[in-house]
Scaffold this active site. Structure first.
Site, short mmCIF file in Angstrom:
data_model
loop_
_atom_site.label_atom_id
_atom_site.label_comp_id
_atom_site.label_asym_id
_atom_site.label_seq_id
_atom_site.Cartn_x
_atom_site.Cartn_y
_atom_site.Cartn_z
N LYS A 256 0.82 -1.43 0.18
CA LYS A 256 -0.35 0.28 0.06
C LYS A 256 1.14 1.09 0.35
O LYS A 256 0.47 2.55 -0.49
CB LYS A 256 -0.86 0.06 0.96
N LYS B 67 -4.76 -9.51 -6.80
CA LYS B 67 -5.90 -9.50 -6.12
C LYS B 67 -7.45 -9.17 -6.95
O LYS B 67 -7.14 -8.09 -7.10
CB LYS B 67 -6.13 -10.25 -5.14
N LYS C 48 -10.68 -2.94 -4.54
CA LYS C 48 -11.15 -2.09 -4.91
C LYS C 48 -10.66 -0.74 -4.87
O LYS C 48 -10.86 0.34 -5.94
CB LYS C 48 -11.79 -1.38 -3.33
P1 TYM Z 1 -10.89 -5.71 3.35
O1 TYM Z 1 -11.79 -4.16 4.04
O2 TYM Z 1 -9.75 -4.98 2.74
O3 TYM Z 1 -11.45 -6.78 3.08
C1 TYM Z 1 -12.60 -7.25 4.05
C2 TYM Z 1 -12.46 -8.91 4.14
O4 TYM Z 1 -12.33 -8.91 2.75
C3 TYM Z 1 -11.27 -9.51 1.93
N1 TYM Z 1 -11.14 -9.50 0.83
C4 TYM Z 1 -10.92 -11.31 0.17
N2 TYM Z 1 -11.04 -12.23 -0.25
C5 TYM Z 1 -10.80 -12.50 -1.11
N3 TYM Z 1 -10.85 -11.97 -2.31
C6 TYM Z 1 -10.47 -11.40 -2.57
N4 TYM Z 1 -9.84 -10.95 -3.77
C7 TYM Z 1 -9.98 -10.39 -0.96
N5 TYM Z 1 -10.71 -9.14 -1.32
C8 TYM Z 1 -10.41 -8.28 -0.03
C9 TYM Z 1 -10.53 -10.07 2.77
O5 TYM Z 1 -9.79 -10.50 3.45
C10 TYM Z 1 -11.30 -9.06 4.35
O6 TYM Z 1 -11.80 -10.21 5.03
N6 TYM Z 1 -7.47 -5.27 7.79
C11 TYM Z 1 -8.85 -5.86 7.37
C12 TYM Z 1 -10.45 -4.79 8.05
C13 TYM Z 1 -9.99 -5.01 9.81
C14 TYM Z 1 -10.28 -6.71 10.55
C15 TYM Z 1 -9.60 -7.04 11.68
C16 TYM Z 1 -10.36 -8.32 9.53
C17 TYM Z 1 -10.17 -3.99 10.48
N7 TYM Z 1 -9.38 -4.83 11.65
C18 TYM Z 1 -9.68 -7.19 12.91
C19 TYM Z 1 -10.92 -9.23 10.68
C20 TYM Z 1 -10.28 -8.58 11.51
C21 TYM Z 1 -9.02 -5.19 5.82
O7 TYM Z 1 -8.95 -4.03 5.64
O8 TYM Z 1 -10.34 -6.01 4.85
#
Ligand code: TYM
Length: 341
Positions: A111, A194, A197
């Site tokens: 990032k 991947k 967004k």
């Molecule tokens: P974020 O907002 O990027 O994504 C949310 C969830 O979607 C999953 N994900 C995917 N799974 C499969 N294929 C993909 N291409 C894909 N893109 C996204 C992510 O693995 C995630 O589960 N850091 C985290 C948010 C967070 C969090 C937490 C998660 C903050 N605190 C505590 C678990 C526990 C994030 O940026 O997810």
């Protein structure tokens, strides 16, 4: 105790990866666990967010939870900034976590890119806040997509170090739940990237709010290769052989998406479509995607048109979340030696 915590960032354009890697699993886990699902707005501002869009995107994530089947009477859903324990515990855990550990986080490197000196400090300590999210509730299980695995390993390291530093058995060592046949959904334009967004091409992803026509178009345009679809010979003990995966990443991405949406194993999907042309398979995939995703998108649109309803659910969730986190934080204070009631 079996308690689930997970979070999704309100940064716009929720997509099929978020759904299959995370949100759909959130729904499935509600029966078995006490669940907390959080819209992580504090994480979102580690890169600048337009305030009006941040508020709208927070409602969009909440709407996606509801439209996918999260029951707010049973599970607790809320936005992170409304429960002060997250930010407070994050500071404490930042004093436990090590710079060397954060330096190894691949998501920060991705990032921040080349301009690392100019990244926010928040982006760097992002994984500490994530550990705080989970540990503020002493959650035992965390459903996520594969890309979050390294962050959860860090959460385990932080919890273990805290317990060792203070000679307590306080924080649990959390278990990641990486579930289903599509734990890493790839871009529709490039099977080695991947689905994300932040990809500038909207054709690279299926957004949860896409209508029927957009879903069909994006699947039709999805990159493939000239061969017919493979059969189960590409599997070894149920897993895809790495060499086959590397040869045809786009094909296996679409096959995994089909498997996940139809809740069948990759093996069953391979048997079903073995020898078929991509054009026919894409028609099947588009039909299935529309059947599974269009109702969610429509319900999201309906909910987003009623912000008062969504905001109330988030507020009530924050009260319930706070009631769990506050006593845990109080114990943390006592363990550390902070004076106070
Ligand atoms: P974020 O907002 O990027 O994504 C949310 C969830 O979607 C999953 N994900 C995917 N799974 C499969 N294929 C993909 N291409 C894909 N893109 C996204 C992510 O693995 C995630 O589960 N850091 C985290 C948010 C967070 C969090 C937490 C998660 C903050 N605190 C505590 C678990 C526990 C994030 O940026 O997810």
């Amino acid at each position: 105790m079996r308690r689930v915590f997970s979070g999704v960032q309100p940064t716009g354009d929720l997509h099929l990866g978020n759904y299959l890697g995370a949100i759909r699993n959130f729904v499935d886990l509600q029966e078995e666990y006490e669940c907390l699902y959080c819209v992580v707005d504090l994480h979102a501002i580690t890169v600048w967010q337009d305030p009006i869009k941040l508020a709208a995107n927070t409602r969009e994530v909440a709407a996606s939870f509801l439209a996918s089947g999260i029951d707010p009477k049973n599970s607790i859903m809320f936005n992170q900034s409304q429960v002060p324990a997250h930010a407070e515990l994050s500071w404490i855990l930042s004093c436990v976590s090590r710079i060397g550990w954060l330096n190894r986080m691949t998501q920060f490197k991705d990032k921040a890119g080349k301009n690392r000196e100019n990244a926010s400090v928040g982006l760097y300590v992002y994984p500490n806040l994530m550990a705080a999210d989970i540990l503020a509730y002493k959650a035992s299980h965390v459903p996520v997509g594969e890309d979050q695995k390294q962050h959860l390993e860090l959460t385990r390291d932080i919890a273990t170090k805290f317990n060792n530093d203070f000679s307590v058995e306080f924080f649990p060592v959390v278990e990641p739940l990486i579930l289903g046949e599509a734990t890493r959904v790839m871009s529709l334009r490039d099977g080695k990237a991947k689905m994300s967004k932040s990809d500038p091409s909207d054709n690279s992803r299926i957004n949860l709010t896409d209508g029927t026509d957009e879903i069909v178009q994006k699947i039709r345009k999805a990159r493939t290769d000239p061969d017919v679809l493979p059969g189960p010979e590409v599997l070894i003990e149920g897993d895809l052989k790495t060499e086959d995966q590397n040869k045809r990443p786009e094909a296996f991405n679409l096959l995994s998406i089909y498997s996940a949406l139809s809740r069948q194993s990759l093996e069953e999907t391979l048997k079903q479509f073995q020898g078929m042309q991509f054009s026919s398979f894409k028609d099947e995939l588009a039909d299935l995607s529309i059947a599974k995703l269009a109702p969610i998108g429509e319900e999201m649109q309906r909910l987003m048109a009623d912000p008062g309803y969504v905001d109330n659910i988030l507020q009530e969730g924050a009260i319930r979340a706070n009631n769990i986190a506050q006593p845990i934080l109080k114990e943390v204070h006592q363990i550390i030696g902070f004076l106070g009631k």
